[in-house]
Design a protein around this motif. Structure first.
Motif, mmCIF file in Angstrom:
data_model
loop_
_atom_site.group_PDB
_atom_site.id
_atom_site.type_symbol
_atom_site.label_atom_id
_atom_site.label_comp_id
_atom_site.label_asym_id
_atom_site.label_seq_id
_atom_site.Cartn_x
_atom_site.Cartn_y
_atom_site.Cartn_z
ATOM 1 N N VAL A 50 0.862 -1.184 0.000
ATOM 2 C CA VAL A 50 0.000 0.000 0.000
ATOM 3 C C VAL A 50 0.894 1.227 0.000
ATOM 4 O O VAL A 50 2.084 1.172 0.337
ATOM 5 C CB VAL A 50 -0.947 0.026 1.219
ATOM 6 C CG1 VAL A 50 -1.901 -1.161 1.179
ATOM 7 C CG2 VAL A 50 -0.175 0.051 2.523
ATOM 8 N N SER A 51 0.310 2.365 -0.340
ATOM 9 C CA SER A 51 1.060 3.608 -0.444
ATOM 10 C C SER A 51 1.546 4.092 0.919
ATOM 11 O O SER A 51 0.864 3.913 1.935
ATOM 12 C CB SER A 51 0.164 4.679 -1.071
ATOM 13 O OG SER A 51 0.768 5.960 -0.982
ATOM 14 N N ASP A 54 -0.923 6.201 2.594
ATOM 15 C CA ASP A 54 -2.176 5.635 3.064
ATOM 16 C C ASP A 54 -2.475 6.090 4.493
ATOM 17 O O ASP A 54 -1.579 6.161 5.348
ATOM 18 C CB ASP A 54 -2.127 4.106 3.015
ATOM 19 C CG ASP A 54 -3.481 3.493 3.286
ATOM 20 O OD1 ASP A 54 -4.282 3.407 2.344
ATOM 21 O OD2 ASP A 54 -3.745 3.127 4.450
ATOM 22 N N THR A 126 -8.823 1.027 5.649
ATOM 23 C CA THR A 126 -8.369 2.352 6.064
ATOM 24 C C THR A 126 -9.104 3.422 5.260
ATOM 25 O O THR A 126 -9.813 3.129 4.302
ATOM 26 C CB THR A 126 -6.850 2.526 5.870
ATOM 27 O OG1 THR A 126 -6.573 2.744 4.472
ATOM 28 C CG2 THR A 126 -6.086 1.308 6.361
ATOM 29 N N GLY A 128 -7.869 5.352 3.258
ATOM 30 C CA GLY A 128 -7.312 5.448 1.908
ATOM 31 C C GLY A 128 -6.124 6.372 1.796
ATOM 32 O O GLY A 128 -5.565 6.849 2.790
ATOM 33 N N ILE A 129 -5.761 6.646 0.553
ATOM 34 C CA ILE A 129 -4.551 7.423 0.265
ATOM 35 C C ILE A 129 -4.837 8.915 0.417
ATOM 36 O O ILE A 129 -5.824 9.441 -0.089
ATOM 37 C CB ILE A 129 -4.051 7.122 -1.162
ATOM 38 C CG1 ILE A 129 -3.693 5.634 -1.273
ATOM 39 C CG2 ILE A 129 -2.839 7.978 -1.511
ATOM 40 C CD1 ILE A 129 -3.374 5.178 -2.673
ATOM 41 N N SER A 140 -7.923 12.479 2.669
ATOM 42 C CA SER A 140 -8.015 11.097 2.173
ATOM 43 C C SER A 140 -9.034 11.082 1.044
ATOM 44 O O SER A 140 -10.240 11.027 1.272
ATOM 45 C CB SER A 140 -8.441 10.160 3.305
ATOM 46 O OG SER A 140 -7.517 10.209 4.370
ATOM 47 N N GLY A 143 -9.962 6.848 -1.026
ATOM 48 C CA GLY A 143 -10.246 5.694 -0.177
ATOM 49 C C GLY A 143 -11.485 4.948 -0.590
ATOM 50 O O GLY A 143 -12.203 5.364 -1.493
ATOM 51 N N THR A 145 -8.915 1.961 1.440
ATOM 52 C CA THR A 145 -7.995 0.877 1.115
ATOM 53 C C THR A 145 -8.483 -0.372 1.845
ATOM 54 O O THR A 145 -8.720 -0.327 3.051
ATOM 55 C CB THR A 145 -6.562 1.212 1.561
ATOM 56 O OG1 THR A 145 -6.106 2.367 0.856
ATOM 57 C CG2 THR A 145 -5.615 0.044 1.300
#
Length: 319
Positions: A50-51, A54, A126, A128-129, A140, A143, A145
């Motif tokens: 993942v990034s 994130d 989560t 997200g990024i 974010s 998202g 994630t």
């Protein structure tokens, strides 16, 4: 009768080698080659990334569930989904997928790995990024994630027979005014610090008190004691609403085992004949020692009976 326990030196050696844990599992070489679900794709373990932007990595902003697979079916899946969606709503996180979609993701990941039995899945979601590495949740923007790590995982029978050692730690389960301890979030630093404190004290797991000084939970599992045939656990006000915890309480009530959700002290804990912890991974794991005081029966008759009743419940739920 109680079991013959390793000496303090032997316990210390096992702890140093990482062999005493509430999550001890039999080694399985297949886990080196598992496939992992990442945002709709199932990829080899080494490609599951993942990034660094994130939200989960940057801030621990997310929720998760641990779920076990028996007989090709997910045990107590509805209860896990209820807790997951309630937690997501509490932190204003849109999962972006309904229960049917999440179950399909779990099933597809299991099928990709050829898994049907003795499998543990960690389902993580989560926000997200983020556009920038800052706290504001509005950053974010891509998202959520969604990641599912699924491993072949048979709880160690040796760990059940041996039991774990607990040490009371200075890190407490907090008030919901700060972070509600009922929330199964990625933000687990207080529990990690509790685990560190216990390990520094030579134990395997930290026994955490609530804000009023009553015994509450361990850093990763719910906690029970047995006194004169009665099963006691905390009031539930400051602990994770464990799926296994709830099942144990119901099994006791359905099978004429006296069970009480109540406040109790360390003094009462030290005087218990049996103690055990509960969680999705290990089900029920006996406690062998609390703050250097040996528990009389490891595992004791009440713990053994509950464990058998729980196995029967899992078999019915996944039939």
């Amino acid at each position: 009768m109680g079991m013959v326990r390793p000496s303090a030196g032997e316990f210390g050696k096992m702890t140093e080698q990482g062999k005493v844990s509430t999550h001890d599992a039999d080694p399985d070489e297949r886990n080196k080659h598992i496939s992992i679900y990442v945002d709709g794709k199932i990829v080899p373990r080494e490609q599951a990334v993942v990034s660094v932007y994130d939200s989960g990595f940057l801030l621990g902003d997310g929720v998760w569930e641990g779920i076990r697979l028996y007989n090709g079916k997910w045990a107590f899946l509805d209860a896990h989904m209820d807790r997951l969606y309630e937690a997501a709503k509490a932190i204003d996180l849109d999962i972006g997928m309904d229960r049917t979609g999440l179950k399909k993701a779990l099933d597809d990941t299991a099928a990709s790995n050829g898994m049907t039995e003795n499998v543990h899945a960690r389902l993580m979601i989560t926000r997200g990024i983020k556009a920038k590495p800052f706290q504001d949740p509005r950053l974010s923007r891509t998202g959520p994630t969604i990641v599912i790590i699924m491993e072949h995982s048979r709880p160690s029978e040796e760990a059940f027979q041996r039991g774990v050692r607990l040490a009371t730690v200075p890190i407490h389960r907090g008030l919901p005014l700060t972070q509600d301890p009922k929330l199964n979030s990625h933000s687990k630093l207080n529990c990690v610090l509790a685990a560190i404190a216990a390990q520094k004290a030579g134990a395997d797991e930290g026994l955490m008190l609530d804000p009023h000084g009553f015994v509450n939970t361990t850093n990763s599992c719910n906690f029970f004691i047995v006194r004169r045939g009665e099963v006691w656990t905390s009031s539930g006000d400051y602990c994770m609403p464990g799926i296994t915890r709830a099942n144990v309480i119901k099994l006791c009530r359905d099978n004429d085992i006296p069970v009480f959700e109540k406040n109790f002290s360390l003094l009462e804990t030290y005087g218990a004949e049996e103690a055990f912890i509960t969680g999705t991974f290990g089900a029920q794991t006996p406690v062998a020692e609390i703050d250097g005081r040996k528990v009389d029966l490891v595992p004791g008759p009440v713990t053994r009976r509950i464990r058998q009743l729980y196995k029967e419940l899992v078999a019915r739920d996944t039939a």
